[in-house]
Design a protein around this motif. Structure first.
Motif, PDB file in Angstrom:
ATOM      1  N   CYS A  89     -18.464   6.003 -40.990  1.00  0.00           N
ATOM      2  CA  CYS A  89     -17.237   6.756 -41.262  1.00  0.00           C
ATOM      3  C   CYS A  89     -15.979   5.914 -41.110  1.00  0.00           C
ATOM      4  CB  CYS A  89     -17.158   7.976 -40.346  1.00  0.00           C
ATOM      5  SG  CYS A  89     -16.810   7.579 -38.601  1.00  0.00           S
ATOM      6  N   GLY A  90     -16.039   4.889 -40.253  1.00  0.00           N
ATOM      7  CA  GLY A  90     -14.883   4.036 -40.019  1.00  0.00           C
ATOM      8  C   GLY A  90     -13.943   4.525 -38.943  1.00  0.00           C
ATOM      9  N   ASN A  91     -14.157   5.742 -38.426  1.00  0.00           N
ATOM     10  CA  ASN A  91     -13.199   6.331 -37.495  1.00  0.00           C
ATOM     11  C   ASN A  91     -13.727   6.556 -36.082  1.00  0.00           C
ATOM     12  OD1 ASN A  91     -11.309   6.584 -39.609  1.00  0.00           O
ATOM     13  ND2 ASN A  91     -12.204   8.534 -40.239  1.00  0.00           N
ATOM     14  N   CYS A  92     -15.039   6.640 -35.900  1.00  0.00           N
ATOM     15  CA  CYS A  92     -15.604   7.000 -34.601  1.00  0.00           C
ATOM     16  C   CYS A  92     -15.570   5.808 -33.635  1.00  0.00           C
ATOM     17  CB  CYS A  92     -17.035   7.505 -34.768  1.00  0.00           C
ATOM     18  SG  CYS A  92     -18.222   6.210 -35.251  1.00  0.00           S
ATOM     19  N   TYR A  93     -15.987   6.044 -32.403  1.00  0.00           N
ATOM     20  CA  TYR A  93     -15.968   5.004 -31.363  1.00  0.00           C
ATOM     21  C   TYR A  93     -16.719   3.761 -31.816  1.00  0.00           C
ATOM     22  CZ  TYR A  93     -17.125   2.574 -27.020  1.00  0.00           C
ATOM     23  OH  TYR A  93     -17.292   1.608 -26.057  1.00  0.00           O
ATOM     24  N   PHE A  94     -17.930   3.944 -32.327  1.00  0.00           N
ATOM     25  CA  PHE A  94     -18.758   2.784 -32.669  1.00  0.00           C
ATOM     26  C   PHE A  94     -18.229   2.045 -33.890  1.00  0.00           C
ATOM     27  CE2 PHE A  94     -21.708   5.304 -30.070  1.00  0.00           C
ATOM     28  CZ  PHE A  94     -22.049   4.340 -29.126  1.00  0.00           C
ATOM     29  N   CYS A  95     -17.743   2.768 -34.881  1.00  0.00           N
ATOM     30  CA  CYS A  95     -17.149   2.103 -36.042  1.00  0.00           C
ATOM     31  C   CYS A  95     -15.931   1.287 -35.621  1.00  0.00           C
ATOM     32  CB  CYS A  95     -16.763   3.119 -37.109  1.00  0.00           C
ATOM     33  SG  CYS A  95     -18.171   3.825 -38.008  1.00  0.00           S
ATOM     34  N   GLN A  96     -15.162   1.802 -34.686  1.00  0.00           N
ATOM     35  CA  GLN A  96     -13.972   1.093 -34.227  1.00  0.00           C
ATOM     36  C   GLN A  96     -14.318  -0.130 -33.374  1.00  0.00           C
ATOM     37  OE1 GLN A  96     -10.539   1.798 -34.932  1.00  0.00           O
ATOM     38  NE2 GLN A  96     -11.638   2.873 -36.558  1.00  0.00           N
ATOM     39  N   HIS A  97     -15.568  -0.223 -32.933  1.00  0.00           N
ATOM     40  CA  HIS A  97     -16.008  -1.369 -32.129  1.00  0.00           C
ATOM     41  C   HIS A  97     -17.007  -2.246 -32.895  1.00  0.00           C
ATOM     42  CE1 HIS A  97     -14.227   1.093 -28.925  1.00  0.00           C
ATOM     43  NE2 HIS A  97     -14.168  -0.019 -28.208  1.00  0.00           N
ATOM     44  N   ASN A  98     -16.919  -2.228 -34.217  1.00  0.00           N
ATOM     45  CA  ASN A  98     -17.772  -3.057 -35.085  1.00  0.00           C
ATOM     46  C   ASN A  98     -19.262  -2.837 -34.842  1.00  0.00           C
ATOM     47  OD1 ASN A  98     -16.235  -4.472 -36.975  1.00  0.00           O
ATOM     48  ND2 ASN A  98     -15.562  -5.962 -35.449  1.00  0.00           N
ATOM     49  N   LEU A  99     -19.612  -1.599 -34.532  1.00  0.00           N
ATOM     50  CA  LEU A  99     -21.015  -1.207 -34.371  1.00  0.00           C
ATOM     51  C   LEU A  99     -21.298  -0.047 -35.324  1.00  0.00           C
ATOM     52  CD1 LEU A  99     -21.156  -1.408 -30.477  1.00  0.00           C
ATOM     53  CD2 LEU A  99     -22.338  -2.938 -32.062  1.00  0.00           C
ATOM     54  N   GLN A 100     -20.993  -0.285 -36.595  1.00  0.00           N
ATOM     55  CA  GLN A 100     -21.055   0.782 -37.594  1.00  0.00           C
ATOM     56  C   GLN A 100     -22.458   1.333 -37.783  1.00  0.00           C
ATOM     57  OE1 GLN A 100     -19.450  -2.129 -37.978  1.00  0.00           O
ATOM     58  NE2 GLN A 100     -17.375  -1.754 -38.694  1.00  0.00           N
ATOM     59  N   MET A 101     -23.505   0.558 -37.438  1.00  0.00           N
ATOM     60  CA  MET A 101     -24.868   1.066 -37.578  1.00  0.00           C
ATOM     61  C   MET A 101     -25.148   2.196 -36.586  1.00  0.00           C
ATOM     62  SD  MET A 101     -24.494  -1.966 -35.955  1.00  0.00           S
ATOM     63  CE  MET A 101     -25.155  -3.113 -34.748  1.00  0.00           C
ATOM     64  N   HIS A 102     -24.229   2.398 -35.636  1.00  0.00           N
ATOM     65  CA  HIS A 102     -24.377   3.483 -34.663  1.00  0.00           C
ATOM     66  C   HIS A 102     -23.350   4.590 -34.903  1.00  0.00           C
ATOM     67  CE1 HIS A 102     -27.101   0.810 -32.620  1.00  0.00           C
ATOM     68  NE2 HIS A 102     -26.161  -0.075 -32.407  1.00  0.00           N
ATOM     69  N   CYS A 103     -22.829   4.671 -36.114  1.00  0.00           N
ATOM     70  CA  CYS A 103     -21.798   5.662 -36.456  1.00  0.00           C
ATOM     71  C   CYS A 103     -22.175   7.058 -35.965  1.00  0.00           C
ATOM     72  CB  CYS A 103     -21.589   5.681 -37.970  1.00  0.00           C
ATOM     73  SG  CYS A 103     -20.434   6.954 -38.538  1.00  0.00           S
ATOM     74  N   GLU A 104     -21.230   7.709 -35.302  1.00  0.00           N
ATOM     75  CA  GLU A 104     -21.484   9.018 -34.700  1.00  0.00           C
ATOM     76  C   GLU A 104     -21.438  10.172 -35.696  1.00  0.00           C
ATOM     77  OE1 GLU A 104     -19.705   8.950 -30.311  1.00  0.00           O
ATOM     78  OE2 GLU A 104     -18.281   8.111 -31.762  1.00  0.00           O
ATOM     79  N   ASN A 105     -20.964   9.917 -36.920  1.00  0.00           N
ATOM     80  CA  ASN A 105     -20.741  11.019 -37.854  1.00  0.00           C
ATOM     81  C   ASN A 105     -21.624  11.015 -39.089  1.00  0.00           C
ATOM     82  OD1 ASN A 105     -18.552  12.173 -36.348  1.00  0.00           O
ATOM     83  ND2 ASN A 105     -17.241  10.511 -37.072  1.00  0.00           N
ATOM     84  N   SER A 106     -22.398   9.953 -39.315  1.00  0.00           N
ATOM     85  CA  SER A 106     -23.126   9.839 -40.578  1.00  0.00           C
ATOM     86  C   SER A 106     -24.558  10.377 -40.523  1.00  0.00           C
ATOM     87  CB  SER A 106     -23.139   8.374 -41.038  1.00  0.00           C
ATOM     88  OG  SER A 106     -23.764   7.552 -40.075  1.00  0.00           O
ATOM     89  N   ASN A 107     -25.015  10.802 -39.344  1.00  0.00           N
ATOM     90  CA  ASN A 107     -26.367  11.354 -39.216  1.00  0.00           C
ATOM     91  C   ASN A 107     -26.316  12.594 -38.333  1.00  0.00           C
ATOM     92  OD1 ASN A 107     -29.136  11.739 -39.200  1.00  0.00           O
ATOM     93  ND2 ASN A 107     -29.583  10.030 -37.832  1.00  0.00           N
ATOM     94  N   SER A 119     -36.258  11.546 -32.444  1.00  0.00           N
ATOM     95  CA  SER A 119     -35.026  12.295 -32.210  1.00  0.00           C
ATOM     96  C   SER A 119     -33.933  11.355 -31.708  1.00  0.00           C
ATOM     97  CB  SER A 119     -35.259  13.402 -31.170  1.00  0.00           C
ATOM     98  OG  SER A 119     -35.607  12.835 -29.913  1.00  0.00           O
ATOM     99  N   GLU A 120     -32.702  11.833 -31.801  1.00  0.00           N
ATOM    100  CA  GLU A 120     -31.539  11.103 -31.308  1.00  0.00           C
ATOM    101  C   GLU A 120     -31.517   9.671 -31.830  1.00  0.00           C
ATOM    102  OE1 GLU A 120     -29.986  11.762 -27.488  1.00  0.00           O
ATOM    103  OE2 GLU A 120     -31.090  13.611 -27.139  1.00  0.00           O
ATOM    104  N   LYS A 121     -31.484   9.552 -33.162  1.00  0.00           N
ATOM    105  CA  LYS A 121     -31.488   8.248 -33.826  1.00  0.00           C
ATOM    106  C   LYS A 121     -30.052   7.747 -34.019  1.00  0.00           C
ATOM    107  CE  LYS A 121     -35.081   7.013 -34.841  1.00  0.00           C
ATOM    108  NZ  LYS A 121     -36.116   6.387 -33.997  1.00  0.00           N
ATOM    109  N   GLY A 122     -29.935   6.596 -34.716  1.00  0.00           N
ATOM    110  CA  GLY A 122     -28.630   5.998 -34.952  1.00  0.00           C
ATOM    111  C   GLY A 122     -27.950   6.579 -36.180  1.00  0.00           C
ATOM    112  N   GLY A 123     -26.986   5.839 -36.713  1.00  0.00           N
ATOM    113  CA  GLY A 123     -26.224   6.307 -37.852  1.00  0.00           C
ATOM    114  C   GLY A 123     -27.059   6.403 -39.113  1.00  0.00           C
ATOM    115  N   GLY A 124     -26.485   7.006 -40.154  1.00  0.00           N
ATOM    116  CA  GLY A 124     -27.196   7.245 -41.396  1.00  0.00           C
ATOM    117  C   GLY A 124     -27.486   5.970 -42.175  1.00  0.00           C
ATOM    118  N   LEU A 125     -28.583   5.998 -42.917  1.00  0.00           N
ATOM    119  CA  LEU A 125     -29.001   4.893 -43.781  1.00  0.00           C
ATOM    120  C   LEU A 125     -29.374   5.453 -45.144  1.00  0.00           C
ATOM    121  CD1 LEU A 125     -31.452   3.073 -41.306  1.00  0.00           C
ATOM    122  CD2 LEU A 125     -29.023   2.574 -41.651  1.00  0.00           C
ATOM    123  N   PHE A 126     -29.115   4.709 -46.186  1.00  0.00           N
ATOM    124  CA  PHE A 126     -29.506   5.142 -47.522  1.00  0.00           C
ATOM    125  C   PHE A 126     -31.029   5.066 -47.684  1.00  0.00           C
ATOM    126  CE2 PHE A 126     -25.100   3.829 -48.361  1.00  0.00           C
ATOM    127  CZ  PHE A 126     -24.648   4.939 -49.049  1.00  0.00           C
TER     128      PHE A 126
END
Length: 385
Positions: A89-107, A119-126
């Motif tokens: 998303c570019g806006n959450c805690y992890f995106c703001q810390h260059n850890l976009q693979m752990h995005c809090e909003n894409s999954n 359960s309780e996986k990381g950010g979304g993947l295509f």
């Protein structure tokens, strides 16, 4: 549209599916011009990662913007772009810390802090199962890209698709595997696996200052390509004891950095398969264990090969005794993609020399078959919708 649709283990079909539509204001609809098969796609195709619902696979793709949502102001119809495989998303805690693979909003359905098996996986993947967001992937004529205003990168018209497609995943993944090794210059790097990611790790090792690069793989044609395109030394575990060979090449110490670019689908013996059944494991950790043996004391092991399940007999004692640093995880694509694109533009790295096959998307079943079975000296398949 036409797409490659996964139905069940070993069954992927070229068939008609509804065109994607704008669902959120930051969405982009992309017309895919090139896509590829990744070793990670085999995790679903082979049943190592569960997926019960039909899904369009593929997370390595690029194309032309067809439509943008109302919240997208930096892209327009006709723009040519490449797509990072992690959805962020570019806006959450992890995106703001260059850890976009752990995005809090894409999954939203399966995301969480625990990182459990189902359960309780990381950010979304295509195109990588419902556990990672259930997004249709890019092995299709069209695809919806969430948060397209943040993720998509413009591609210069002077570059062919084949020159930049791998910025979507395997070049940033190979790059991360070496970046995590914290090279200062002159180190010996041993890279286990000379598939697409291993080949990209070899390129990245030279650029980041390695003094010696050793490629390990059990398939001779892959080692030949590694020597030809990356000028590396090679070892085949069918011919030598790899751990002893690496030690003998490094005055008995071992490599400064070992990279596991294979993961759980490494070659397995009958005993490995039996152990996996008894312990409810998926695949094998044989390559990972070799990395821990082959790295020097105080060295670093970098793991970008995928492991999806707990494993028995993890060698914590060896890791402790040798004082190792171990880094696992998905690539930091968003963090590195702009720099890596610059390397391509400046001619400092060539990416398309790993391509062995370019096929129409309609031949998706054959493409998966030859990629999985390593037939016809298959290293990397690009598909054209």
């Amino acid at each position: 549209m036409k797409a490659a649709v996964f139905h069940k283990v070993g069954d992927i079909r070229y068939e008609t599916k509804e065109d994607p539509k704008i669902e959120e204001s930051r969405d982009v609809i992309l017309r895919v011009t090139s896509t590829a098969i990744c070793g990670s796609d085999l995790h679903i195709y082979d049943g190592f990662l569960p997926q019960l619902r039909n899904e369009v696979l593929g997370h390595e793709f690029m194309g032309i913007v067809e439509e943008v949502g109302s919240g997208v102001n930096n892209l327009k119809k006709g723009d040519r772009v490449v797509v990072p495989f992690t959805i962020a998303c570019g806006n959450c805690y992890f995106c703001q810390h260059n850890l976009q693979m752990h995005c809090e909003n894409s999954n939203p359905e399966y995301y969480g802090p625990d990182g459990g098996l189902l359960s309780e996986k990381g950010g979304g993947l295509f195109g990588y199962s419902d556990l990672y967001g259930g997004y249709d992937g890019g092995q299709a004529e069209y695809v919806r890209v969430p948060y397209g205003d943040y993720s998509l990168r413009h591609v210069p018209e002077t570059l062919k698709d084949e020159q930049v497609l791998f910025l979507s995943d395997i070049f940033p993944t190979g790059w991360s595997s070496i970046e995590w090794g914290e090279l200062k210059g002159g180190e010996t790097v041993a890279i286990f696996g000379s598939g697409p990611v291993g080949l990209m790790a070899q390129k990245s090792a030279w650029i980041q200052g390695a003094g010696r690069v050793i490629a390990i793989d059990p398939v001779n044609y892959r080692l030949e390509r590694a020597r030809r395109v990356n000028n590396v030394e090679t070892l085949n575990p069918h011919d030598v004891d790899v751990v002893e060979a690496i030690r003998s090449m490094t005055e008995g110490r071992g490599a400064d950095l070992c990279v596991d670019a294979v993961g759980m689908e490494a070659e397995r013996s009958v005993l490995d398969k039996a152990k996996a059944v008894i312990n409810f494991e998926k695949g094998t950790t044989s390559v990972l264990e070799q990395c821990f043996q082959a790295v020097r004391r105080g060295g670093i092991v970098s793991v970008v090969g995928v492991y999806g399940a707990p494993t028995d007999n993890y060698p914590i004692g060896r890791i402790f005794d040798k004082g190792l640093t171990v880094r696992y995880g998905q690539s930091q694509v968003h963090k590195n993609i702009d720099h890596l694109l610059d390397l391509v533009v400046q001619g400092k790295v060539v990416l398309d020399d790993i391509v062995s096959h370019v096929l129409p998307l309609a031949e998706i079943s054959r493409a998966y078959d030859i990629f999985k079975k390593k037939e016809d000296d298959c290293t990397k398949v690009i598909l054209k919708p």
